[in-house]
Design a protein around this motif. Structure first.
Motif, PDB file in Angstrom:
ATOM      1  N   CYS A  77       3.633   1.110   6.926  1.00  0.00           N
ATOM      2  CA  CYS A  77       4.570   0.114   7.024  1.00  0.00           C
ATOM      3  C   CYS A  77       5.949   0.799   7.342  1.00  0.00           C
ATOM      4  N   ARG A 129       8.316   0.643   5.377  1.00  0.00           N
ATOM      5  CA  ARG A 129       8.919   1.007   3.955  1.00  0.00           C
ATOM      6  C   ARG A 129       8.104   2.115   3.517  1.00  0.00           C
ATOM      7  N   CYS A 130       6.924   2.481   4.078  1.00  0.00           N
ATOM      8  CA  CYS A 130       6.104   3.564   3.793  1.00  0.00           C
ATOM      9  C   CYS A 130       6.718   4.788   4.285  1.00  0.00           C
ATOM     10  N   CYS A 162       3.557   2.333  -1.678  1.00  0.00           N
ATOM     11  CA  CYS A 162       4.760   1.648  -1.075  1.00  0.00           C
ATOM     12  C   CYS A 162       4.921   0.169  -1.898  1.00  0.00           C
ATOM     13  N   CYS A 170       3.595  -2.522   1.158  1.00  0.00           N
ATOM     14  CA  CYS A 170       2.313  -2.753   1.597  1.00  0.00           C
ATOM     15  C   CYS A 170       1.174  -2.053   0.487  1.00  0.00           C
TER      16      CYS A 170
HETATM   17 ZN   LIG Z   1       4.086   0.474   3.298  1.00  0.00          ZN
END
Ligand SMILES: [Zn+2]
Length: 349
Positions: free
Chosen positions: A166, A168-169, A241, A244
């Motif tokens: 995602c 944010r990953c 993360c 996710c």
């Molecule tokens: Zn993520």
């Protein structure tokens, strides 16, 4: 079905079955600036059956160089972008449904905005909304296609929650406000908009027709001036993360409501009332007769005061131009809109 889609049906990746899937699909376009206008035009011509176009802003002359759906009359009338886009698409393809949502996407409405969409396209211009959108899409298991363009370069990535990393990953923390260039500080040329939006829309169509193998599976970066095109292959989602991996939605669940936000690089502040259900725009506009230069249409009221230009929308939200000082903007809102807003609410109790 008339023959409007015949050339697209001839393309083996889509075919007749793919075209029928497109006609039965729903896409939410978040932000209808340059990228979003381009998404909306391509998807409407391709015959995606339902488009929900969400944008908080109105058309200005500075948009016309790259925001393909809009024309001079829209800027003169100061039509909200979502409405102007809906009108133009109605002329391009009257066989599909277009829903215009004039609103600021925030944590109170983001989930309902994306709930019925098969795919969500990122046409926003700021990371605050992208991180919020990422939270909401991961939470609801919705595929979204990140896209950003400024100057002559841009980036895009397709995010399928649970399958691909995602936002944010890849970018764990949101960039600090003012740390990255924006279209208002660094400028932007239309070819990079066309490039990024073309990749985003291609990915959306692949997903809608069910051709997952054709997805690019990477973080793609383009610079159309430096002639640098890169494709960074993505690994599996990061198990650590926050979004996710741990399913903690920091941006969606944040306690502090976004009441005011500086609109980056625009010398403007947006003020959003927390509850806008009882704002009456026409009554508000009618009471501004003592001020000069008041312009009003069905969607907004605009007036000038002390060198500032204040635009108030039907949901009670205001964009105050001529300042980047949140407290000065709040005070103008309280003086010219907020008091009126409270009194409008007060009369109904
Ligand atoms: Zn993520």
């Amino acid at each position: 079905m008339n023959d409007r889609y015949s050339r697209q049906i001839l393309f083996p990746g889509i075919g007749k079955a793919g075209q029928e899937k497109l006609l039965g699909s729903s896409v939410a376009i978040i932000g209808c600036g340059a990228l979003g206008a381009s998404h909306a035009e391509m998807l409407s011509r391709a015959g995606v059956g339902h488009l929900r176009i969400v944008d908080r802003d109105f058309v200005e002359f500075t948009n016309l160089q790259r925001q393909t759906l809009f024309k001079e009359a829209d800027a003169i009338e100061r039509l909200p972008k979502a409405i102007a886009a809906q009108i133009r698409i109605g002329e391009i393809n009257s066989e599909i449904e277009v829903e215009a949502v004039v609103a600021d996407v925030n944590r109170s409405n983001v989930e309902s905005i994306i709930a019925n969409a098969d795919v969500i396209l990122d046409g926003t211009d700021n990371f605050q909304i992208r991180y919020l959108l990422n939270d909401a899409c991961v939470k609801l298991g919705k595929t979204w296609i990140y896209g950003a363009a400024v100057s002559s370069y841009g980036t895009t990535m397709t995010i399928i929650p649970g399958e691909t990393p995602c936002l944010r990953c890849i970018f764990e923390d949101m960039p600090d406000a003012g740390s990255s260039p924006t279209c208002d500080t660094a400028g932007v040329i239309m070819p990079i908009i066309a490039t990024i939006s073309a990749v985003q829309v291609s990915e959306a169509i692949k997903i809608l027709v069910g051709d997952r193998d054709a997805l690019h599976g990477s973080l793609m970066q383009f610079d159309v001036w430096q002639n640098d095109w890169r494709k960074i292959k993505l690994a599996a989602p990061n198990p650590d993360c926050r979004t996710c991996g741990e399913h903690v939605y920091d941006f969606l669940d944040s306690e502090s409501p976004e009441f005011a936000a500086v609109l980056c690089g625009r010398d403007a502040v947006q003020i959003s009332p927390p509850d806008s259900t009882s704002f009456d725009l026409s009554a508000f506009g009618a009471k501004l007769t003592s001020l000069s230069d008041v312009k009003q249409n069905d969607y907004l009221v605009r007036f000038r005061i002390d060198g500032n230009e204040i635009t108030v929308f039907r949901d009670g939200r205001a964009i105050i131009k001529g300042t980047d000082d949140i407290s000065a903007a709040r005070s103008l809102y309280a003086r010219y809109v907020g008091a009126e807003y409270r009194s409008v609410r007060g009369t109904r109790q």
